[in-house]
Motif scaffolding. Structure first.
Motif, short mmCIF file in Angstrom:
data_model
loop_
_atom_site.label_atom_id
_atom_site.label_comp_id
_atom_site.label_asym_id
_atom_site.label_seq_id
_atom_site.Cartn_x
_atom_site.Cartn_y
_atom_site.Cartn_z
N VAL A 74 -0.67 3.80 13.93
CA VAL A 74 -1.60 4.12 11.97
C VAL A 74 -2.76 2.74 11.58
CG1 VAL A 74 -1.07 4.87 9.72
CG2 VAL A 74 -0.09 5.96 11.63
N LYS A 75 -3.86 3.56 10.81
CA LYS A 75 -4.93 2.56 11.00
C LYS A 75 -3.95 2.05 9.09
CE LYS A 75 -9.25 2.10 9.45
NZ LYS A 75 -10.49 2.69 8.67
N TYR A 76 -2.77 1.38 9.20
CA TYR A 76 -2.19 0.85 8.49
C TYR A 76 -2.92 -0.12 7.73
CZ TYR A 76 2.32 3.29 9.40
OH TYR A 76 3.28 3.93 8.92
N PRO A 77 -3.05 -0.61 5.79
CA PRO A 77 -3.90 -2.06 5.43
C PRO A 77 -3.80 -2.90 6.53
CG PRO A 77 -3.51 -0.57 4.01
CD PRO A 77 -2.18 -0.06 5.23
N HIS A 78 -2.50 -3.22 7.29
CA HIS A 78 -2.39 -4.93 7.70
C HIS A 78 -2.77 -4.79 9.12
CE1 HIS A 78 0.92 -2.53 9.84
NE2 HIS A 78 0.86 -3.51 10.48
N LEU A 79 -3.33 -3.38 9.58
CA LEU A 79 -3.80 -4.10 10.74
C LEU A 79 -5.18 -3.57 10.30
CD1 LEU A 79 -1.80 -1.38 12.81
CD2 LEU A 79 -1.95 -3.52 12.86
N ALA A 80 -6.00 -4.49 9.46
CA ALA A 80 -7.49 -4.14 9.19
C ALA A 80 -7.57 -5.79 10.10
CB ALA A 80 -7.54 -3.37 7.91
#
Length: 117
Positions: free
Chosen positions: A32-38
């Protein structure tokens, strides 16, 4: 020659997916495009860990592609690249069991990976 050190991220994986990554047969990781993967980008390194163990394997990120949902991701990337041991419908059900609709609504990421020695 570059002196830059790749960014290393640690992510947990379930055993069944870890084994596929470690064998080099799983070439697309789904998240999922979680903020920590930005900011995750080609050249970064992911250290996958089986939660609660010391077992790890490292992969290089080759590409990160965003999709609106998991169905579109599987169709775009090819189910056999995500999990060569399950059908598309089996994978979609498994992924959605991990990530409920409110998480999927954040957007999804296909992370193309290459196993490091």
């Amino acid at each position: 020659m570059s002196n830059t050190t790749p960014h290393v991220r640690e992510l947990n994986l379930y055993r069944q997916y870890f084994d596929l990554v470690a064998a080099g047969t799983k070439t697309i990781e789904v998240r999922v495009k979680y903020p920590h993967l930005a900011g995750l980008a080609a050249g970064d390194v992911i250290r996958f860990r089986i939660k609660g163990t010391d077992e790890t394997c490292e992969v290089e990120v080759r590409r990160v592609t965003e999709y609106p949902d998991f169905g579109t991701l599987l169709d775009g990337e090819g189910p056999s690249n995500v999990n060569p041991t399950a059908t598309r419908d089996e994978q979609l059900a498994s992924i959605r069991a991990i990530y409920p609709p409110d998480k999927e609504a954040l957007g999804t990421l296909a992370i193309e990976i290459r196993l490091l020695d």
